[in-house]
Design an enzyme around this catalytic site. Sequence first.
Site, PDB file in Angstrom:
ATOM      1  N   ARG A 175       0.108   6.140  -6.124  1.00 27.14           N
ATOM      2  CA  ARG A 175      -0.748   5.065  -6.632  1.00 27.14           C
ATOM      3  C   ARG A 175      -2.081   5.590  -7.180  1.00 27.14           C
ATOM      4  O   ARG A 175      -3.110   4.925  -7.092  1.00 27.14           O
ATOM      5  CB  ARG A 175      -1.011   4.007  -5.558  1.00 27.14           C
ATOM      6  CG  ARG A 175       0.246   3.357  -5.005  1.00 27.14           C
ATOM      7  CD  ARG A 175       0.987   2.550  -6.075  1.00 27.14           C
ATOM      8  NE  ARG A 175       2.182   1.940  -5.505  1.00 27.14           N
ATOM      9  CZ  ARG A 175       3.404   2.476  -5.578  1.00 27.14           C
ATOM     10  NH1 ARG A 175       3.569   3.633  -6.208  1.00 27.14           N
ATOM     11  NH2 ARG A 175       4.440   1.864  -5.058  1.00 27.14           N
ATOM     12  N   SER A 225       1.447  -6.264  -3.383  1.00 30.63           N
ATOM     13  CA  SER A 225       1.171  -5.530  -2.146  1.00 30.63           C
ATOM     14  C   SER A 225      -0.331  -5.333  -1.999  1.00 30.63           C
ATOM     15  O   SER A 225      -0.984  -4.806  -2.892  1.00 30.63           O
ATOM     16  CB  SER A 225       1.872  -4.168  -2.163  1.00 30.63           C
ATOM     17  OG  SER A 225       3.274  -4.331  -2.190  1.00 30.63           O
ATOM     18  N   GLU A 295      -4.603  -1.653  -2.144  1.00 30.28           N
ATOM     19  CA  GLU A 295      -4.177  -1.438  -3.529  1.00 30.28           C
ATOM     20  C   GLU A 295      -4.958  -2.364  -4.454  1.00 30.28           C
ATOM     21  O   GLU A 295      -5.044  -2.137  -5.653  1.00 30.28           O
ATOM     22  CB  GLU A 295      -2.674  -1.721  -3.691  1.00 30.28           C
ATOM     23  CG  GLU A 295      -1.766  -0.627  -3.192  1.00 30.28           C
ATOM     24  CD  GLU A 295      -0.323  -0.821  -3.642  1.00 30.28           C
ATOM     25  OE1 GLU A 295      -0.117  -1.370  -4.748  1.00 30.28           O
ATOM     26  OE2 GLU A 295       0.586  -0.429  -2.901  1.00 30.28           O
TER      27      GLU A 295
END
Length: 304
Positions: A175, A225, A295
């Site tokens: 990520r 998420s 995130e």
Amino acid sequence: MHWKDLIDWIEKEQLGTVKANEPMADYTSWRIGGPAKVMVWPKDTEACSRILHYCKEAEIPAAILGCGTNLLVADTGIDALVINTREMNWICWRGSEVRAGAGVSLAILAGQAARKGLQGLAFAAGIPGSVGGAVLMNAGAYNGMMSDVVSKVTVLDGDGRRRELDRVDIHYGYRVSDIKRYGWFVAEAVLSLQPGEREAIEKEMNEYLKSRKEKQPLELPNGGSVFKNPTGQGAGRFIDRAGLKGLRIGDAQVSLKHANFIVNLGHATAMDTYRLIRTVQQRILKEFGVDLEPEVVFWGFEAS
């Protein structure tokens, strides 16, 4: 800041549609957020480059908006120019390679690839993001990620200068990427796919879509998420083990279906959602000694 001068200049140069005080709740998957001071829809990469250069020279803060997933905008909005990539949505196929603009829906691109019998993007079925955001953050699911298929990326730096990057220049991680680290803007990307069987690819994608529908709270506005998965473990499992499913602040609630999602039950505010995220972090740190990293990208919060 000379917001009127900025708007007048964008309109005079015909760089794209521009609006003042545009409500961000209309552009985020949480359906939350106050107004953007100014929002512009650049018509192409060159227009975006010129806008970024103007902002740098005029000391005007600029932020890039894709599909608005994983984004929480403060109730008071954001005092910046928001560059909406929706019009940067070109798709050009050449054999097993595709060049796609930042604003292209990743799910739509994955569907096109499947119909052409090209494999490599099946994991993206149902990911509600844009190509630009996905390339920036190395989006992934079901053991696939963007770094598996990215070949070249065209980025713009904070001054609007154009840079062409090869895959090896980007240094992808979980990520994260150098593009994200340096704060560059993804204008377009070339993805390299592999020949496959259309029926098999579409079957795989349908299985992923079914799994998402069964496991994720897609029936309610959410930001995807909320937390990155700690190494080798799912963030949702920690949240579930702590008994936090259903925890609610205002109309923001930890999903009863998937603990790593926070849903908007109808009238959640950004502050409700922000406080709930921080509460979950604190509880997991206290109970398991695990520091969950969001995130989610926060706009307009002083301590984000």
